[in-house]
Write an enzyme that holds these catalytic residues in place. Structure first.
Site, mmCIF file in Angstrom:
data_model
loop_
_atom_site.group_PDB
_atom_site.id
_atom_site.type_symbol
_atom_site.label_atom_id
_atom_site.label_comp_id
_atom_site.label_asym_id
_atom_site.label_seq_id
_atom_site.Cartn_x
_atom_site.Cartn_y
_atom_site.Cartn_z
ATOM 1 C CE LYS A 66 56.385 44.818 25.784
ATOM 2 N NZ LYS A 66 56.990 43.872 26.714
ATOM 3 C CG ASP A 103 58.199 44.062 30.295
ATOM 4 O OD1 ASP A 103 57.142 43.605 30.795
ATOM 5 O OD2 ASP A 103 58.284 44.433 29.102
#
Ligand code: ATR
Length: 272
Positions: A66, A103
């Site tokens: 990420k 997210d």
């Protein structure tokens, strides 16, 4: 040509993202496929170059990539830049990747679904200050919540909160944070301690929300303990599906049905 999409991570075999995205692709009659791709740490830049050459239009990114995903992109949304991590990439017309972190809105939408009211001015205890806590803290700060961030390693909680000055938030040790759980409007668990079978000592919940962002077996014992203590509990499957929905929207300009995606994911998780 069939559009190519997918999720990159390591390990990746148990990812629910292909199930969720392929279901929505079918629902919307899209000529597209979504595959899980195992790429070892350090090899994301090469993998993305190859995928761009093969006409891939978009990818989700999960552990351990990420942070590196953001570095691989030539443009990023504000929230991805602030958090320093991306989970959604799309191929731009110039052949470079754009990056977002879904997210953050994914967590916010899931929390709204469970809590049903604004978090502005609410006292929220967040347990854990690792990678997944970043999106949680970002969304809660934007929503105007007062956060107590409690972590086994207090210095990591302090470091994470440095991005969010203004005096509304407090970093504590995990034990000191748990001692404050009786004053919290909501408790959110982002620690990975359920994965190793460990438990949390929570006070009586009196119907307050305990939201564990893990799901499946990893969340079971801690959620069961919280329920037994009178907390209303939720797991992280809704966050997973909501973040997927924001990625899907980014790639196709279509808002998919989150409820359908959640039903499909829940069936698989419960069958394991
Ligand atoms: P993730 O990406 O899932 O957030 P991570 O970045 O490794 O994973 O973070 C794991 C979190 O769980 C951290 O907050 C970690 O605490 P430390 O920062 O002190 O390592 C927390 N954690 C993991 N195992 C734990 C345990 N046994 N007791 C308490 N906290 C634990």
């Amino acid at each position: 040509m069939t559009g190519l999409y997918g999720v990159i991570g390591d390990p990746i075999a148990h990812s629910l993202s292909p199930l969720i995205h392929k279901g929505w692709m079918r629902d919307h009659h899209l000529d597209a496929d979504y595959v899980a791709m195992q790429v070892p740490d350090g090899e994301l830049p090469d993998a993305l170059k190859t995928l761009a050459k093969r006409g891939c239009q978009g990818v989700n990114i999960t552990l351990p990539h990420k942070l590196s995903a953001l570095a691989c992109a030539d443009a990023a949304t504000e929230q991805a830049t602030r958090i320093g991590a991306a989970n959604t990439l799309w191929l731009k017309e110039n052949g470079c990747w754009g990056a977002d972190n879904t997210d953050v809105p994914g967590f916010a939408a899931a929390l709204k679904g469970h809590y049903g009211q604004s978090v502005t001015g609410k006292n929220i205890l967040v347990l854990g200050a690792g990678g997944s806590a970043r999106a949680v803290i970002d969304a809660l700060d934007s929503g105007g919540a007062n956060i107590v961030l409690a972590n086994r390693t207090t210095s990591k909680a302090e470091a994470l909160l440095k991005t969010y000055p203004g005096g509304r938030h407090l970093a504590l040790s995990l034990a000191d944070g748990l001692a404050r759980a009786k004053e919290a409007d909501i408790v959110i668990n982002t620690t990975s301690l359920g994965h190793s079978g460990q438990r949390l000592e929570l006070p009586t919940g009196h119907g307050r929300l305990f939201f564990d962002i893990s799901y499946g077996k990893a969340a079971e014992s801690i959620r069961a303990d919280a329920s037994a203590q009178g907390w209303e509990t939720a797991d992280g499957l809704s966050m997973l599906v909501h973040q997927a929905a924001f990625s899907f929207q980014r790639w196709f300009g279509i808002e998919p049905d989150v409820g359908t995606g959640l039903d499909r994911a829940r069936r698989v998780v419960e069958a394991v």
